[in-house]
Design a protein around this motif. Structure first.
Motif, PDB file in Angstrom:
ATOM      1  N   ASN A 236       0.815  -1.227   0.000  1.00  0.00           N
ATOM      2  CA  ASN A 236       0.000   0.000   0.000  1.00  0.00           C
ATOM      3  C   ASN A 236       0.844   1.271   0.000  1.00  0.00           C
ATOM      4  OD1 ASN A 236      -2.158  -1.675   0.133  1.00  0.00           O
ATOM      5  ND2 ASN A 236      -2.549  -1.394   2.293  1.00  0.00           N
ATOM      6  N   TYR A 237       2.140   1.166   0.254  1.00  0.00           N
ATOM      7  CA  TYR A 237       2.979   2.353   0.445  1.00  0.00           C
ATOM      8  C   TYR A 237       3.902   2.518  -0.774  1.00  0.00           C
ATOM      9  CZ  TYR A 237       1.287   1.527   5.154  1.00  0.00           C
ATOM     10  OH  TYR A 237       0.487   1.313   6.246  1.00  0.00           O
ATOM     11  N   HIS A 238       3.754   3.631  -1.475  1.00  0.00           N
ATOM     12  CA  HIS A 238       4.495   3.863  -2.714  1.00  0.00           C
ATOM     13  C   HIS A 238       5.307   5.158  -2.595  1.00  0.00           C
ATOM     14  CE1 HIS A 238       1.713   0.872  -4.417  1.00  0.00           C
ATOM     15  NE2 HIS A 238       0.744   1.573  -3.826  1.00  0.00           N
ATOM     16  N   ILE A 239       6.587   5.096  -2.937  1.00  0.00           N
ATOM     17  CA  ILE A 239       7.432   6.293  -2.957  1.00  0.00           C
ATOM     18  C   ILE A 239       7.367   6.878  -4.369  1.00  0.00           C
ATOM     19  CG2 ILE A 239       9.758   7.190  -2.617  1.00  0.00           C
ATOM     20  CD1 ILE A 239      10.271   4.877  -0.735  1.00  0.00           C
ATOM     21  N   ILE A 240       6.731   8.030  -4.495  1.00  0.00           N
ATOM     22  CA  ILE A 240       6.445   8.606  -5.800  1.00  0.00           C
ATOM     23  C   ILE A 240       7.640   9.439  -6.292  1.00  0.00           C
ATOM     24  CG2 ILE A 240       4.888  10.079  -7.111  1.00  0.00           C
ATOM     25  CD1 ILE A 240       3.678   7.470  -6.114  1.00  0.00           C
ATOM     26  N   ALA A 241       8.060   9.132  -7.542  1.00  0.00           N
ATOM     27  CA  ALA A 241       9.142   9.892  -8.170  1.00  0.00           C
ATOM     28  C   ALA A 241       8.595  11.044  -9.009  1.00  0.00           C
ATOM     29  CB  ALA A 241       9.987   8.967  -9.043  1.00  0.00           C
ATOM     30  N   GLY A 242       7.367  10.906  -9.526  1.00  0.00           N
ATOM     31  CA  GLY A 242       6.785  11.979 -10.318  1.00  0.00           C
ATOM     32  C   GLY A 242       5.454  11.564 -10.911  1.00  0.00           C
ATOM     33  N   ALA A 243       4.692  12.555 -11.340  1.00  0.00           N
ATOM     34  CA  ALA A 243       3.406  12.327 -12.005  1.00  0.00           C
ATOM     35  C   ALA A 243       3.413  13.138 -13.303  1.00  0.00           C
ATOM     36  CB  ALA A 243       2.251  12.737 -11.104  1.00  0.00           C
ATOM     37  N   SER A 281       7.599   0.080  -4.055  1.00  0.00           N
ATOM     38  CA  SER A 281       6.386  -0.058  -3.247  1.00  0.00           C
ATOM     39  C   SER A 281       6.662  -1.020  -2.103  1.00  0.00           C
ATOM     40  CB  SER A 281       5.231  -0.573  -4.102  1.00  0.00           C
ATOM     41  OG  SER A 281       4.956   0.322  -5.165  1.00  0.00           O
ATOM     42  N   PHE A 282       6.003  -0.757  -0.970  1.00  0.00           N
ATOM     43  CA  PHE A 282       6.278  -1.537   0.232  1.00  0.00           C
ATOM     44  C   PHE A 282       4.971  -1.968   0.894  1.00  0.00           C
ATOM     45  CE2 PHE A 282       9.901   1.198  -0.473  1.00  0.00           C
ATOM     46  CZ  PHE A 282      10.997   0.389  -0.211  1.00  0.00           C
ATOM     47  N   ASN A 283       5.064  -3.064   1.615  1.00  0.00           N
ATOM     48  CA  ASN A 283       3.945  -3.531   2.433  1.00  0.00           C
ATOM     49  C   ASN A 283       3.994  -2.957   3.836  1.00  0.00           C
ATOM     50  OD1 ASN A 283       1.643  -5.315   2.897  1.00  0.00           O
ATOM     51  ND2 ASN A 283       3.004  -6.415   4.275  1.00  0.00           N
ATOM     52  N   SER A 284       5.197  -2.542   4.284  1.00  0.00           N
ATOM     53  CA  SER A 284       5.391  -2.001   5.642  1.00  0.00           C
ATOM     54  C   SER A 284       5.582  -0.491   5.583  1.00  0.00           C
ATOM     55  CB  SER A 284       6.616  -2.650   6.302  1.00  0.00           C
ATOM     56  OG  SER A 284       6.983  -1.966   7.471  1.00  0.00           O
ATOM     57  N   ARG A 285       4.839   0.233   6.413  1.00  0.00           N
ATOM     58  CA  ARG A 285       4.957   1.689   6.453  1.00  0.00           C
ATOM     59  C   ARG A 285       6.338   2.132   6.930  1.00  0.00           C
ATOM     60  NH1 ARG A 285       4.188   5.417  10.396  1.00  0.00           N
ATOM     61  NH2 ARG A 285       3.598   3.765  11.828  1.00  0.00           N
ATOM     62  N   ASN A 286       6.895   1.424   7.931  1.00  0.00           N
ATOM     63  CA  ASN A 286       8.211   1.798   8.453  1.00  0.00           C
ATOM     64  C   ASN A 286       9.296   1.632   7.394  1.00  0.00           C
ATOM     65  OD1 ASN A 286       7.187   2.440  10.958  1.00  0.00           O
ATOM     66  ND2 ASN A 286       7.469   0.379  11.782  1.00  0.00           N
ATOM     67  N   GLU A 287       9.240   0.530   6.642  1.00  0.00           N
ATOM     68  CA  GLU A 287      10.223   0.319   5.571  1.00  0.00           C
ATOM     69  C   GLU A 287      10.104   1.410   4.512  1.00  0.00           C
ATOM     70  OE1 GLU A 287       9.875  -3.564   3.967  1.00  0.00           O
ATOM     71  OE2 GLU A 287      10.320  -4.604   5.839  1.00  0.00           O
ATOM     72  N   ALA A 288       8.862   1.766   4.190  1.00  0.00           N
ATOM     73  CA  ALA A 288       8.651   2.797   3.170  1.00  0.00           C
ATOM     74  C   ALA A 288       9.218   4.146   3.621  1.00  0.00           C
ATOM     75  CB  ALA A 288       7.163   2.921   2.849  1.00  0.00           C
ATOM     76  N   ASP A 302      12.286  15.760  -3.949  1.00  0.00           N
ATOM     77  CA  ASP A 302      10.877  15.907  -4.293  1.00  0.00           C
ATOM     78  C   ASP A 302      10.090  14.613  -4.132  1.00  0.00           C
ATOM     79  OD1 ASP A 302      11.276  18.562  -4.955  1.00  0.00           O
ATOM     80  OD2 ASP A 302      11.834  18.090  -7.021  1.00  0.00           O
ATOM     81  N   ALA A 303      10.768  13.515  -3.789  1.00  0.00           N
ATOM     82  CA  ALA A 303      10.055  12.251  -3.599  1.00  0.00           C
ATOM     83  C   ALA A 303       9.100  12.355  -2.415  1.00  0.00           C
ATOM     84  CB  ALA A 303      11.056  11.116  -3.376  1.00  0.00           C
ATOM     85  N   TRP A 304       7.962  11.667  -2.523  1.00  0.00           N
ATOM     86  CA  TRP A 304       6.982  11.701  -1.424  1.00  0.00           C
ATOM     87  C   TRP A 304       6.287  10.350  -1.331  1.00  0.00           C
ATOM     88  CZ3 TRP A 304       1.733  11.354  -2.926  1.00  0.00           C
ATOM     89  CH2 TRP A 304       1.495  11.541  -4.307  1.00  0.00           C
ATOM     90  N   LEU A 305       5.612  10.143  -0.187  1.00  0.00           N
ATOM     91  CA  LEU A 305       5.000   8.852   0.115  1.00  0.00           C
ATOM     92  C   LEU A 305       3.501   8.882  -0.184  1.00  0.00           C
ATOM     93  CD1 LEU A 305       5.309   5.992   1.288  1.00  0.00           C
ATOM     94  CD2 LEU A 305       4.781   6.959   3.547  1.00  0.00           C
ATOM     95  N   LEU A 306       3.037   7.918  -0.975  1.00  0.00           N
ATOM     96  CA  LEU A 306       1.622   7.756  -1.273  1.00  0.00           C
ATOM     97  C   LEU A 306       1.107   6.506  -0.566  1.00  0.00           C
ATOM     98  CD1 LEU A 306      -1.030   8.294  -2.863  1.00  0.00           C
ATOM     99  CD2 LEU A 306      -0.045   6.931  -4.729  1.00  0.00           C
ATOM    100  N   VAL A 307       0.079   6.677   0.253  1.00  0.00           N
ATOM    101  CA  VAL A 307      -0.560   5.553   0.921  1.00  0.00           C
ATOM    102  C   VAL A 307      -1.859   5.277   0.180  1.00  0.00           C
ATOM    103  CG1 VAL A 307      -1.502   4.659   3.075  1.00  0.00           C
ATOM    104  CG2 VAL A 307       0.439   6.243   3.126  1.00  0.00           C
ATOM    105  N   LYS A 308      -1.940   4.114  -0.421  1.00  0.00           N
ATOM    106  CA  LYS A 308      -3.063   3.790  -1.287  1.00  0.00           C
ATOM    107  C   LYS A 308      -3.769   2.545  -0.769  1.00  0.00           C
ATOM    108  CE  LYS A 308      -4.184   3.567  -6.223  1.00  0.00           C
ATOM    109  NZ  LYS A 308      -3.635   3.557  -7.591  1.00  0.00           N
ATOM    110  N   GLU A 309      -5.075   2.681  -0.454  1.00  0.00           N
ATOM    111  CA  GLU A 309      -5.864   1.550   0.044  1.00  0.00           C
ATOM    112  C   GLU A 309      -6.469   0.805  -1.153  1.00  0.00           C
ATOM    113  OE1 GLU A 309      -6.019   0.649   3.053  1.00  0.00           O
ATOM    114  OE2 GLU A 309      -4.956   2.350   3.941  1.00  0.00           O
ATOM    115  N   TYR A 310      -6.492  -0.533  -1.028  1.00  0.00           N
ATOM    116  CA  TYR A 310      -7.064  -1.355  -2.092  1.00  0.00           C
ATOM    117  C   TYR A 310      -8.309  -2.069  -1.584  1.00  0.00           C
ATOM    118  CZ  TYR A 310      -2.681  -0.554  -4.485  1.00  0.00           C
ATOM    119  OH  TYR A 310      -1.603   0.025  -5.086  1.00  0.00           O
TER     120      TYR A 310
END
Length: 310
Positions: A236-243, A281-288, A302-310
């Motif tokens: 659920n935890y994705h480190i975003i490089a850009g959109a 992408s990570f399954n653990s918030r701490n690792e992310a 500029d990288a940021w963390l996206l928390v995405k629920e499925y």
């Protein structure tokens, strides 16, 4: 739905929920316990604490509010800030009561003092398990009864009873027999009680397991279903490089990250019609969070963390 409801819902699934510019609610799992004075047994639970130093926005609460209210991420952040300002205003003159979480007040040094609400158990594996009181086991002391039998009535020696067996010997023999039978009966009684407790415990466990299997949670706003004993990793935890507006630019960014050794991927198009590219992408918030901090130092601030629920 109030902000307190959003925080309460997230505490069932996460160990930490941070309220930006206020603090973080942290849960720690504690095992079952018993109060030896009141003979009360308590099921395993989550102990709720508050850390005022956790104030940086990690995106978890804001993303959940935005999804539930169907609003943008920035509006969700503004909604949280407005609610926090209201909380702080109340604390300046009175005690703050947050529904289903606990109460706050300020000490003489201006620090938050948190008292959690203990009537709600946020540990989903203990659903349906309530505290109960078991009567204390009373043990009979047979030695005292033997002493009483020995001193009931002294026998005076006469010509007639001299020929008979002394009375105190009879009493002592009777007491010994009673004690032996009592001890044997007590052991048998304990065995029967123990077997009954084992059978009762097994029946209670089956009822709890059935209740957990049949239980459903009804929440007015959209909330992903709580699934017990899930081993599948959802990342659920994705480190975003850009959109990127143009898909070809997203492809270029993907190849660039993969050439640097990142397990990069394209997450798809978001609600603003932008193609998002993630470092990893990570399954653990701490690792992310740890990986995000490393990327900010070595690759891109500029990288940021996206928390995405499925």
């Amino acid at each position: 739905m109030t902000l307190a409801k959003y925080i309460s819902n997230l505490l069932y699934r996460y160990e930490c929920v941070i309220v930006p510019n206020f603090g973080g609610f942290v849960t720690n799992e504690i095992s079952a316990k018993v109060n030896h004075f009141t003979h009360t047994f308590y099921a395993p639970s989550k102990q709720l604490t508050f850390n005022s130093h956790l104030q940086n926005n990690d995106g978890l609460l804001a993303n959940y509010v935005a999804t539930s209210e169907n609003i943008s991420y920035s509006k969700a952040v503004q909604y949280i800030h407005k609610e926090v300002d209201s909380w702080k205003s109340i604390l300046n003159s009175d005690e703050l009561d947050i529904e289903n979480i606990g109460t706050f007040h300020l000490n003489n040094d201006g620090n938050y003092i948190f008292e959690p609400l203990n009537t709600i158990n946020y540990l989903t594996s203990s659903f349906g398990l309530n505290s109960y009181v078991s009567p204390a086991v009373k043990r009979i002391v047979y030695k005292e009864k033997v002493k009483q039998l020995e001193t009931i009535a002294p026998i005076l020696p006469t010509k007639e009873n001299k020929k008979r067996t002394p009375a105190f010997i009879k009493y002592a023999a009777s007491a010994a027999i009673i004690f032996a039978l009592g001890a044997f009966g007590w052991k048998e009684y304990q065995k029967v009680e123990y077997n009954n407790l084992v059978v009762e415990a097994e029946q209670q466990q089956k009822k709890v397991e059935k209740s957990i299997q049949e239980a459903t949670f009804v929440i007015s706003n959209p909330l992903p279903a709580i699934t017990l004993n899930v081993t599948k990793q959802t990342f659920n935890y994705h480190i975003i490089a850009g959109a990127f507006r143009a898909p070809e630019n997203a492809e270029k960014k993907l190849l660039q990250l993969q050439s640097k050794g990142y397990n990069a991927k394209i997450l798809g198009v978001n609600k603003w019609n932008l193609t998002q590219v993630a470092y990893e992408s990570f399954n653990s918030r701490n690792e992310a969070i740890n990986k995000l901090n490393t990327i900010k130092k070595t690759d891109s601030k500029d990288a940021w963390l996206l928390v995405k629920e499925y």
